[in-house]
Design a protein around this motif. Structure first.
Motif, short mmCIF file in Angstrom:
data_model
loop_
_atom_site.label_atom_id
_atom_site.label_comp_id
_atom_site.label_asym_id
_atom_site.label_seq_id
_atom_site.Cartn_x
_atom_site.Cartn_y
_atom_site.Cartn_z
N ALA A 61 25.74 32.24 26.11
CA ALA A 61 24.79 33.34 26.30
C ALA A 61 24.77 33.85 27.74
N GLN A 62 25.35 33.09 28.65
CA GLN A 62 25.36 33.47 30.06
C GLN A 62 26.65 34.20 30.41
N SER A 63 26.61 34.93 31.52
CA SER A 63 27.76 35.72 31.96
C SER A 63 28.22 35.29 33.35
N HIS A 64 29.53 35.39 33.57
CA HIS A 64 30.09 35.10 34.89
C HIS A 64 29.93 36.28 35.85
N ALA A 65 29.46 37.40 35.36
CA ALA A 65 29.55 38.66 36.10
C ALA A 65 28.94 38.59 37.50
N SER A 66 27.73 38.06 37.63
CA SER A 66 27.05 38.11 38.92
C SER A 66 27.78 37.28 39.98
N GLN A 67 28.20 36.08 39.62
CA GLN A 67 28.89 35.25 40.62
C GLN A 67 30.27 35.80 40.94
N LEU A 68 30.96 36.34 39.93
CA LEU A 68 32.30 36.86 40.16
C LEU A 68 32.28 38.13 41.00
N ARG A 69 31.24 38.94 40.84
CA ARG A 69 31.15 40.18 41.61
C ARG A 69 31.21 39.90 43.10
N GLU A 70 30.44 38.92 43.56
CA GLU A 70 30.41 38.60 44.98
C GLU A 70 31.72 37.96 45.44
N VAL A 71 32.24 37.04 44.64
CA VAL A 71 33.46 36.33 45.04
C VAL A 71 34.65 37.28 45.09
N ARG A 72 34.78 38.14 44.08
CA ARG A 72 35.89 39.09 44.07
C ARG A 72 35.83 40.03 45.27
N ALA A 73 34.64 40.51 45.58
CA ALA A 73 34.49 41.42 46.71
C ALA A 73 34.86 40.72 48.02
N TYR A 74 34.45 39.48 48.16
CA TYR A 74 34.76 38.70 49.36
C TYR A 74 36.28 38.52 49.50
N VAL A 75 36.93 38.16 48.42
CA VAL A 75 38.38 37.93 48.45
C VAL A 75 39.13 39.23 48.77
N ARG A 76 38.73 40.34 48.13
CA ARG A 76 39.40 41.62 48.40
C ARG A 76 39.24 42.03 49.85
N ARG A 77 38.05 41.80 50.39
CA ARG A 77 37.78 42.20 51.77
C ARG A 77 38.55 41.34 52.77
N ARG A 78 38.64 40.08 52.52
CA ARG A 78 39.25 39.17 53.51
C ARG A 78 40.75 39.00 53.33
N TRP A 79 41.21 39.00 52.07
CA TRP A 79 42.64 38.81 51.80
C TRP A 79 43.12 39.90 50.84
N PRO A 80 43.22 41.12 51.31
CA PRO A 80 43.53 42.25 50.41
C PRO A 80 44.90 42.16 49.73
N LYS A 81 45.83 41.41 50.31
CA LYS A 81 47.17 41.31 49.73
C LYS A 81 47.40 39.98 49.00
N ALA A 82 46.36 39.26 48.78
CA ALA A 82 46.50 37.94 48.17
C ALA A 82 46.87 38.02 46.69
N GLU A 83 47.53 36.97 46.22
CA GLU A 83 47.77 36.80 44.79
C GLU A 83 46.57 36.02 44.24
N VAL A 84 45.86 36.63 43.32
CA VAL A 84 44.60 36.05 42.84
C VAL A 84 44.69 35.70 41.36
N ALA A 85 44.27 34.49 41.04
CA ALA A 85 44.16 34.05 39.64
C ALA A 85 42.73 33.58 39.41
N GLU A 86 42.19 33.88 38.25
CA GLU A 86 40.82 33.50 37.94
C GLU A 86 40.78 32.44 36.85
N TYR A 87 39.86 31.50 37.02
CA TYR A 87 39.66 30.41 36.06
C TYR A 87 38.18 30.38 35.72
#
Length: 214
Positions: free
Chosen positions: A16-42
């Motif tokens: 019943a819960q969603s990953h959306a709120s935690q992923l929103r912040e983490v994704r934004a942080y990763v894009r901002r700090r490592w824009p060319k990184a290879e990213v995989a989500e688990y």
């Protein structure tokens, strides 16, 4: 320079819960700090009390192969809720060269953050301490079990199984693998595995062995 290989891990406890709120912040942080990184989500939907989870197991398999430079999470409790489990994971990150970033808690052990590297060394020291405590408890529990027998004086059969497989069970425990999966992998009774796991928690296996004989 090769792009950073970043793993993003998210966990919620129920469907019943969603990953959306935690992923929103983490994704934004990763894009901002490592824009060319290879990213995989688990992503897991499971209790943090479970050592073995489908996505976490897949992530740790990549960590052990040296394929994850940085693990980005929202909070430490997304990884696990027990000190024992967190210490085990942190120790593996240190061993395999994986930095840890928890975006909402200011935790950053990447190379660009010297203070964070010190933080990782402290966390790794805690992990090593936890591993040694587990090892000592298992050894003490097995030794105690071997000194005792059943009421008629005959030794328990299961302590011999435990003694023969304790090292392998302990190694798999530290990887967060569940008791039933360990039993299947080593082809030994699940009860023997759970006895070792209980020994790691309380320093003895006599009570569990006795119960298994009733």
């Amino acid at each position: 320079m090769k792009p950073k290989r970043i793993a993003v891990y998210g966990r919620v406890s129920t469907d019943a819960q969603s990953h959306a709120s935690q992923l929103r912040e983490v994704r934004a942080y990763v894009r901002r700090r490592w824009p060319k990184a290879e990213v995989a989500e688990y992503l897991d939907k499971a209790s943090g009390a479970k050592f073995s989870r489908e996505a976490l197991d897949a992530l740790m398999a990549e960590v052990r192969k040296g394929r994850v430079d940085i693990l980005a999470i929202y909070k430490l409790d997304r990884l696990g809720r027990s000190l024992q489990h967190l210490a085990q994971l942190l120790g593996e990150f240190e061993t395999n060269g994986t930095s840890l970033v928890a975006t909402s808690q200011g935790i950053d052990t990447s190379e660009s953050n010297p203070a964070g590297r010190l933080q990782m060394h402290v966390l790794a020291a805690v992990a090593e301490f936890e591993r040694e405590v587990i090892k000592e408890r298992i050894t003490a529990g097995i030794a105690a079990a071997r000194e005792h027998g059943t009421k008629n004086g005959n030794p328990f059969g299961r302590p011999r199984t435990l003694h023969r497989h304790t090292g392998a069970v302990a190694r798999l425990m530290r990887r967060g693998i569940s008791g039933r999966r360990i039993a299947a992998e080593l082809n030994i009774p699940a009860g023997s595995v759970f006895a070792v796991m209980r020994a790691a928690r309380d320093g003895g296996v006599l009570e569990s062995l006795a119960d298994s004989q009733k």
